[in-house]
Motif scaffolding. Structure first.
Motif, PDB file in Angstrom:
ATOM      1  N   ASP A 105      -5.498   6.630  13.084  1.00  8.71           N
ATOM      2  CA  ASP A 105      -6.331   6.761  11.895  1.00  8.71           C
ATOM      3  C   ASP A 105      -6.345   8.219  11.466  1.00  8.71           C
ATOM      4  O   ASP A 105      -6.724   9.099  12.246  1.00  8.71           O
ATOM      5  N   ARG A 164       0.560  -0.922   3.856  1.00  8.48           N
ATOM      6  CA  ARG A 164       0.337  -1.697   5.089  1.00  8.48           C
ATOM      7  C   ARG A 164       0.795  -3.147   4.882  1.00  8.48           C
ATOM      8  O   ARG A 164       1.448  -3.726   5.751  1.00  8.48           O
ATOM      9  N   ASN A 168      -2.389   8.325   2.461  1.00  6.18           N
ATOM     10  CA  ASN A 168      -2.486   8.624   1.039  1.00  6.18           C
ATOM     11  C   ASN A 168      -3.221   9.937   0.827  1.00  6.18           C
ATOM     12  O   ASN A 168      -4.282  10.155   1.404  1.00  6.18           O
ATOM     13  N   ASN A 226      -5.390   1.332  -1.186  1.00  3.90           N
ATOM     14  CA  ASN A 226      -5.621  -0.104  -1.386  1.00  3.90           C
ATOM     15  C   ASN A 226      -4.794  -0.955  -0.431  1.00  3.90           C
ATOM     16  O   ASN A 226      -4.645  -2.149  -0.631  1.00  3.90           O
ATOM     17  N   GLN A 227      -4.224  -0.322   0.608  1.00  3.37           N
ATOM     18  CA  GLN A 227      -3.520  -1.013   1.695  1.00  3.37           C
ATOM     19  C   GLN A 227      -2.207  -1.675   1.273  1.00  3.37           C
ATOM     20  O   GLN A 227      -1.684  -2.522   2.001  1.00  3.37           O
ATOM     21  N   PRO A 279      -8.646   6.780   1.872  1.00  2.30           N
ATOM     22  CA  PRO A 279      -8.342   5.342   1.934  1.00  2.30           C
ATOM     23  C   PRO A 279      -7.590   4.914   0.675  1.00  2.30           C
ATOM     24  O   PRO A 279      -7.875   5.405  -0.418  1.00  2.30           O
ATOM     25  N   TYR A 321      -7.705   9.077   8.283  1.00  3.99           N
ATOM     26  CA  TYR A 321      -8.655   9.219   7.179  1.00  3.99           C
ATOM     27  C   TYR A 321      -9.549  10.441   7.373  1.00  3.99           C
ATOM     28  O   TYR A 321     -10.097  10.677   8.448  1.00  3.99           O
TER      29      TYR A 321
END
Length: 129
Positions: free
Chosen positions: A85, A16, A24, A12-13, A10, A87
């Protein structure tokens, strides 16, 4: 052609929020010397665990527009036309063509313009080969 493999973590967006969601990859300490030599923006290919491949625009660097020279060294891959997704999965990132050096832009808007140009160049370079 250089290849870096790692687990998607994950972030820090920021990507996006800028319209470019990225996968990442934290760079293990053993890969940092190699990654430092490859800092910049690249056109390449991301290969997922299931062997699907995606055209990718890849940034290796410290996100200087937001963090200056003190940000964490990170690989961020924007997978063209991908939604989903990743992740916790492993991605293999193959760097094909160097596009430009890392730059600190005066504003997020100017960074977005550069990212659009980087993505367009990636498509042009990889589709023509």
């Amino acid at each position: 052609m250089e290849t870096i493999e790692g687990i998607v973590i994950p972030g820090n967006q920021l990507g996006r929020q800028l319209g470019f969601p990225t996968a990442n990859i934290a760079l293990p300490a053993r890969l940092i010397p190699q990654a430092l030599q490859m800092e910049g923006v690249w056109a390449g290919v991301a290969t997922c665990q299931d062997e699907t491949r995606w055209m990718a625009t890849i940034s290796i660097g410290r996100r200087p527009t937001f963090y200056g020279e003190h940000g964490e060294l990170l690989l961020e891959a924007f997978l063209h036309d991908f939604s989903g997704d990743l992740y916790g999965t492993t991605l293999k990132i193959s760097l094909r063509r160097f596009l430009r050096e890392q730059l600190a832009f005066p504003s997020p808007e100017e960074l977005i313009l550069a990212m659009n140009s980087d993505a367009d160049r990636t498509r042009q370079l990889l589709v023509s080969h």
